[in-house]
Design a protein around this motif. Structure first.
Motif, PDB file in Angstrom:
ATOM      1  N   LEU A 102      38.439  53.079  59.964  1.00  0.00           N
ATOM      2  CA  LEU A 102      38.920  53.193  58.584  1.00  0.00           C
ATOM      3  C   LEU A 102      39.130  54.649  58.196  1.00  0.00           C
ATOM      4  CD1 LEU A 102      36.667  50.483  56.884  1.00  0.00           C
ATOM      5  CD2 LEU A 102      38.936  50.230  57.895  1.00  0.00           C
ATOM      6  N   ARG A 103      38.246  55.538  58.635  1.00  0.00           N
ATOM      7  CA  ARG A 103      38.417  56.958  58.331  1.00  0.00           C
ATOM      8  C   ARG A 103      39.660  57.516  59.015  1.00  0.00           C
ATOM      9  NH1 ARG A 103      35.203  60.280  60.290  1.00  0.00           N
ATOM     10  NH2 ARG A 103      35.198  61.877  58.662  1.00  0.00           N
ATOM     11  N   ALA A 104      39.930  57.074  60.241  1.00  0.00           N
ATOM     12  CA  ALA A 104      41.135  57.541  60.940  1.00  0.00           C
ATOM     13  C   ALA A 104      42.398  57.078  60.218  1.00  0.00           C
ATOM     14  CB  ALA A 104      41.121  57.026  62.376  1.00  0.00           C
ATOM     15  N   PHE A 105      42.380  55.863  59.692  1.00  0.00           N
ATOM     16  CA  PHE A 105      43.534  55.371  58.934  1.00  0.00           C
ATOM     17  C   PHE A 105      43.725  56.178  57.647  1.00  0.00           C
ATOM     18  CE2 PHE A 105      44.969  52.462  55.496  1.00  0.00           C
ATOM     19  CZ  PHE A 105      46.290  52.297  55.916  1.00  0.00           C
ATOM     20  N   GLY A 106      42.626  56.483  56.960  1.00  0.00           N
ATOM     21  CA  GLY A 106      42.730  57.289  55.736  1.00  0.00           C
ATOM     22  C   GLY A 106      43.222  58.702  56.007  1.00  0.00           C
ATOM     23  N   ASN A 107      42.775  59.308  57.102  1.00  0.00           N
ATOM     24  CA  ASN A 107      43.254  60.652  57.450  1.00  0.00           C
ATOM     25  C   ASN A 107      44.746  60.647  57.768  1.00  0.00           C
ATOM     26  OD1 ASN A 107      40.729  61.852  57.141  1.00  0.00           O
ATOM     27  ND2 ASN A 107      40.131  61.425  59.255  1.00  0.00           N
ATOM     28  N   TRP A 108      45.218  59.609  58.446  1.00  0.00           N
ATOM     29  CA  TRP A 108      46.642  59.530  58.753  1.00  0.00           C
ATOM     30  C   TRP A 108      47.460  59.391  57.467  1.00  0.00           C
ATOM     31  CZ3 TRP A 108      50.045  55.401  57.870  1.00  0.00           C
ATOM     32  CH2 TRP A 108      51.311  55.542  58.439  1.00  0.00           C
ATOM     33  N   CYS A 109      46.979  58.610  56.497  1.00  0.00           N
ATOM     34  CA  CYS A 109      47.693  58.470  55.229  1.00  0.00           C
ATOM     35  C   CYS A 109      47.745  59.796  54.472  1.00  0.00           C
ATOM     36  CB  CYS A 109      47.017  57.397  54.367  1.00  0.00           C
ATOM     37  SG  CYS A 109      47.164  55.717  55.014  1.00  0.00           S
ATOM     38  N   ARG A 110      46.682  60.587  54.556  1.00  0.00           N
ATOM     39  CA  ARG A 110      46.692  61.883  53.883  1.00  0.00           C
ATOM     40  C   ARG A 110      47.637  62.857  54.564  1.00  0.00           C
ATOM     41  NH1 ARG A 110      44.353  66.476  54.957  1.00  0.00           N
ATOM     42  NH2 ARG A 110      43.143  65.534  56.638  1.00  0.00           N
ATOM     43  N   LYS A 111      47.654  62.873  55.904  1.00  0.00           N
ATOM     44  CA  LYS A 111      48.535  63.787  56.627  1.00  0.00           C
ATOM     45  C   LYS A 111      50.003  63.460  56.425  1.00  0.00           C
ATOM     46  CE  LYS A 111      45.154  64.783  60.263  1.00  0.00           C
ATOM     47  NZ  LYS A 111      44.834  64.639  61.713  1.00  0.00           N
ATOM     48  N   THR A 112      50.324  62.192  56.233  1.00  0.00           N
ATOM     49  CA  THR A 112      51.715  61.790  56.033  1.00  0.00           C
ATOM     50  C   THR A 112      52.104  61.749  54.559  1.00  0.00           C
ATOM     51  OG1 THR A 112      50.992  59.473  56.143  1.00  0.00           O
ATOM     52  CG2 THR A 112      51.810  60.464  58.178  1.00  0.00           C
ATOM     53  N   SER A 113      51.277  62.351  53.691  1.00  0.00           N
ATOM     54  CA  SER A 113      51.562  62.451  52.247  1.00  0.00           C
ATOM     55  C   SER A 113      51.719  61.083  51.600  1.00  0.00           C
ATOM     56  CB  SER A 113      52.825  63.299  52.011  1.00  0.00           C
ATOM     57  OG  SER A 113      52.657  64.597  52.524  1.00  0.00           O
ATOM     58  N   ARG A 114      50.921  60.122  52.040  1.00  0.00           N
ATOM     59  CA  ARG A 114      50.911  58.808  51.385  1.00  0.00           C
ATOM     60  C   ARG A 114      49.848  58.752  50.292  1.00  0.00           C
ATOM     61  NH1 ARG A 114      53.633  54.943  54.863  1.00  0.00           N
ATOM     62  NH2 ARG A 114      54.325  56.036  56.743  1.00  0.00           N
ATOM     63  N   VAL A 115      48.818  59.541  50.434  1.00  0.00           N
ATOM     64  CA  VAL A 115      47.785  59.669  49.409  1.00  0.00           C
ATOM     65  C   VAL A 115      47.474  61.149  49.238  1.00  0.00           C
ATOM     66  CG1 VAL A 115      46.762  57.378  49.750  1.00  0.00           C
ATOM     67  CG2 VAL A 115      45.991  59.309  51.132  1.00  0.00           C
ATOM     68  N   ASP A 116      46.942  61.474  48.051  1.00  0.00           N
ATOM     69  CA  ASP A 116      46.612  62.866  47.778  1.00  0.00           C
ATOM     70  C   ASP A 116      45.378  63.312  48.565  1.00  0.00           C
ATOM     71  OD1 ASP A 116      46.528  65.366  46.762  1.00  0.00           O
ATOM     72  OD2 ASP A 116      45.800  64.795  44.773  1.00  0.00           O
ATOM     73  N   SER A 117      44.402  62.454  48.704  1.00  0.00           N
ATOM     74  CA  SER A 117      43.179  62.746  49.442  1.00  0.00           C
ATOM     75  C   SER A 117      42.695  61.466  50.107  1.00  0.00           C
ATOM     76  CB  SER A 117      42.097  63.315  48.509  1.00  0.00           C
ATOM     77  OG  SER A 117      41.772  62.374  47.505  1.00  0.00           O
ATOM     78  N   ASN A 118      41.772  61.652  51.046  1.00  0.00           N
ATOM     79  CA  ASN A 118      41.229  60.514  51.776  1.00  0.00           C
ATOM     80  C   ASN A 118      39.851  60.177  51.224  1.00  0.00           C
ATOM     81  OD1 ASN A 118      40.554  58.549  53.628  1.00  0.00           O
ATOM     82  ND2 ASN A 118      40.061  60.002  55.268  1.00  0.00           N
ATOM     83  N   PRO A 119      39.735  59.148  50.405  1.00  0.00           N
ATOM     84  CA  PRO A 119      38.414  58.800  49.877  1.00  0.00           C
ATOM     85  C   PRO A 119      37.487  58.220  50.938  1.00  0.00           C
ATOM     86  CG  PRO A 119      40.027  57.163  49.205  1.00  0.00           C
ATOM     87  CD  PRO A 119      40.791  58.260  49.889  1.00  0.00           C
ATOM     88  N   LEU A 120      38.034  57.703  52.029  1.00  0.00           N
ATOM     89  CA  LEU A 120      37.208  57.088  53.063  1.00  0.00           C
ATOM     90  C   LEU A 120      36.512  58.127  53.934  1.00  0.00           C
ATOM     91  CD1 LEU A 120      39.630  54.225  54.208  1.00  0.00           C
ATOM     92  CD2 LEU A 120      37.999  54.267  52.309  1.00  0.00           C
ATOM     93  N   ALA A 121      36.870  59.394  53.781  1.00  0.00           N
ATOM     94  CA  ALA A 121      36.204  60.431  54.579  1.00  0.00           C
ATOM     95  C   ALA A 121      34.747  60.602  54.192  1.00  0.00           C
ATOM     96  CB  ALA A 121      36.949  61.757  54.425  1.00  0.00           C
ATOM     97  N   LEU A 122      34.353  60.127  53.023  1.00  0.00           N
ATOM     98  CA  LEU A 122      32.972  60.272  52.551  1.00  0.00           C
ATOM     99  C   LEU A 122      32.118  59.048  52.846  1.00  0.00           C
ATOM    100  CD1 LEU A 122      33.711  61.910  49.077  1.00  0.00           C
ATOM    101  CD2 LEU A 122      33.168  63.041  51.232  1.00  0.00           C
ATOM    102  N   LEU A 123      32.596  58.148  53.669  1.00  0.00           N
ATOM    103  CA  LEU A 123      31.793  56.969  54.025  1.00  0.00           C
ATOM    104  C   LEU A 123      30.548  57.401  54.785  1.00  0.00           C
ATOM    105  CD1 LEU A 123      34.548  54.430  55.153  1.00  0.00           C
ATOM    106  CD2 LEU A 123      33.126  54.295  53.089  1.00  0.00           C
ATOM    107  N   PRO A 124      29.364  56.928  54.408  1.00  0.00           N
ATOM    108  CA  PRO A 124      28.138  57.341  55.105  1.00  0.00           C
ATOM    109  C   PRO A 124      28.061  56.724  56.501  1.00  0.00           C
ATOM    110  CG  PRO A 124      27.624  55.665  53.480  1.00  0.00           C
ATOM    111  CD  PRO A 124      29.084  55.998  53.306  1.00  0.00           C
ATOM    112  N   LYS A 125      27.398  57.465  57.393  1.00  0.00           N
ATOM    113  CA  LYS A 125      27.217  57.014  58.771  1.00  0.00           C
ATOM    114  C   LYS A 125      25.780  56.553  58.969  1.00  0.00           C
ATOM    115  CE  LYS A 125      27.850  58.508  63.562  1.00  0.00           C
ATOM    116  NZ  LYS A 125      28.240  59.637  64.449  1.00  0.00           N
TER     117      LYS A 125
END
Length: 528
Positions: A143-166
């Motif tokens: 899920l974090r990889a999908f969110g990062n790809w959306c941010r890099k391709t300017s689909r979202v302003d930021s990736n909220p899933l990057a803060l998911l706890p491990k």
């Protein structure tokens, strides 16, 4: 200026206008009302003018446009991106299943609906269902990889899933592999040898290859001359060199086909997990021991790491053989020592004081006294110790050679050579001769350089001088040590005459009180 028109056979009005970048655009108004279409056209034209002037941010408009697209469309575009990066089909299938599970669990249809709290609750439900921490972390990474790809391709302003706890995987390990013992490995190789699979298990146990690496291994990666195995496109996506064990090298030579091409696979038929399970059962290896640890093909890699640790191999060397990025991975996951190893290590230690062999204590050595602590001789002592070389301290220990001129070296050597001669010829001058070092220091430190040179010049010309002097009690003084030395040693005359005032002053300031020569008492003298 925007224009509106209808195509032949169409019902809705179409709008043509220029966007903020100056490109012509055509858009349907989705209405049959001309006035409504005109209002929409004016709105589009005004927005384009604001974008050209920088009043409206084009990035925010793109984010709004991408947010209106269905979530499934973004997921499909992401999977297509993964296929273009040469990711394995197994990994792409796992990513697809994880993203589809997320859409079903959260019922999200837009990117804006994938907030941090919504996705975090979905992952927490896996823990409540009894899933292991590693399973939850695997989906978290997808899920974090999908969110990062959306941010890099300017689909979202930021990736909220990057803060998911491990989650902590060390506290919740469900599948713990164990290494095989030497007896179990020998039985497995015997069983595999009867069925033509000995090289497969031997490569995994002595080279530490993973299952995917065994499948992709070709004969081009095997160097029989140097005994090196080249691992390409492994887990770390780099090229690693692994030295071959002699037993493995002989086994690979035995199965090498005569007309094999470099691209030919070493193992044309892979050993499936079902076949591996049957081989383990035939060899009498427990698939699940009493401690809950499992024995599988990857356990042979742990067997290699454990055998390296028992052989005393350094962790950094074992890390390179196991091809890990960090040696802590080798120690934590692939080095599994048992109680027998700790018992053997304890027995190898020497015992306490009761079992320690009795040894005769060494005789105490007489420590040489510190030259700085040797007392100075009194001015009224009748006898003085024999003069020593300037390179030997008062304790008899050779001192490190300082920065001295050649003239000073000659003068020090002349002092030692003249000691015995003074004792034989004129015994009454022995005490004065032994006081050479301090006598010279006193003369030079008080600015008597010219006087020392004048004495040396008189001695060189063959003239003798009167050394009688009187003190307060009007007793005649003994000849100075420097005067005796200049009379006895020609080398001393040359050395004394060649000393320059500035170099002598520096030597005296460095060696004042250093006891390099036996000193004489400090007292004022005069020459008549």
């Amino acid at each position: 200026m925007a224009t509106i028109f209808k195509r032949k056979g169409g019902s809705a009005w179409l709008i043509q206008y220029f966007d903020g970048s100056g490109r012509r655009r055509e858009k349907s108004s989705r209405t049959t009302d001309r006035r409504a279409a005109e209002r929409i056209a004016h709105k589009l034209e005004a927005d384009a003018a604001l974008r050209r002037e920088g009043v409206i941010d084009g990035r925010q408009e793109r984010f709004s446009e991408e947010a209106r697209k269905p979530l499934a469309e973004h997921v499909e575009a992401y999977l297509e991106h993964c296929r273009g990066r040469n990711i394995t089909a197994k990994s792409i299938y796992a990513k697809k299943s994880h993203l589809e599970w997320l859409m079903r669990k959260t019922r999200a249809t837009r990117l804006s609906e994938l907030t941090l709290d919504v996705v975090e609750r979905a992952l927490a439900s896996l823990t409540l269902d009894g899933k292991a921490a590693r399973t939850v972390n695997t989906r978290r990474e997808s899920l974090r990889a999908f969110g990062n790809w959306c941010r890099k391709t300017s689909r979202v302003d930021s990736n909220p899933l990057a803060l998911l706890p491990k989650l902590d995987e060390h506290r919740d390990r469900r599948r713990i592999r164990r290494p095989l013992t030497d007896d179990e490995l020998a039985r497995l190789l015997d069983v595999a040898g009867q069925r033509g699979r000995r090289a497969w298990y031997l490569t995994a146990a002595l080279a530490g290859l993973r299952r995917s690496e065994l499948i992709r291994l070709t004969w081009a990666s095997v160097n029989f001359e140097d005994g090196v195995l080249t691992i390409r496109d492994g887990k770390a996506k780099r090229e690693d060199l692994v030295p071959l064990h002699p037993e493995l090298l002989e086994e690979l030579k035995r199965i090498y086909p005569p007309n094999a091409l470099p691209s030919t696979r070493v193992f044309p038929e892979e050993v499936t997990n079902r076949t591996r399970t049957e081989d383990f059962k035939r060899a009498g290896i427990e698939l699940l021991d009493k401690q809950g640890r499992v024995a599988d093909l990857h356990g042979l890699r742990a067997t290699l790491g454990t055998r390296l640790a028992r052989a005393g191999v350094a962790p950094q060397v074992a890390q390179r053989l196991m091809r890990h990025a960090d040696y802590r991975t080798t120690l934590h996951h692939y080095t599994m020592l048992s109680l027998a190893d700790t018992v053997a290590a304890m027995k190898s230690l020497p015992g306490g004081g009761a079992t320690r062999p009795k040894t005769t204590p060494p005789e105490p050595e007489t420590a040489a006294p510190d030259p700085q602590q040797i007392p100075q001789h009194s001015a009224h002592d009748d006898t003085q110790p024999v003069a020593t070389s300037c390179r030997v301290g008062a304790s008899g220990v050779p001192q490190p050679r300082a920065h001295k001129s050649f003239a000073e070296d000659d003068l020090c050597e002349a002092t030692q050579r003249s000691a015995k001669q003074c004792a034989e010829d004129e015994p009454e001058l022995l005490a004065a001769h032994n006081g050479l070092g301090n006598r010279r220091s006193i003369l030079l430190s008080y600015g008597r350089i010219e006087r020392a040179r004048r004495i040396a010049r008189r001695c060189a010309s063959g003239a003798r001088w009167n050394t009688l002097s009187t003190a307060r009690n009007e007793r005649p003084r003994r000849p100075a040590a420097s005067e005796v030395l200049v009379q006895k040693e020609p080398a001393a005359r040359t050395a004394a005459s060649s000393l320059r005032p500035r170099s002598v002053d520096r030597w005296c300031s460095r060696h004042a009180g250093s006891k390099r020569c036996v000193t004489a008492p400090r007292r004022s003298v005069s020459t008549q």
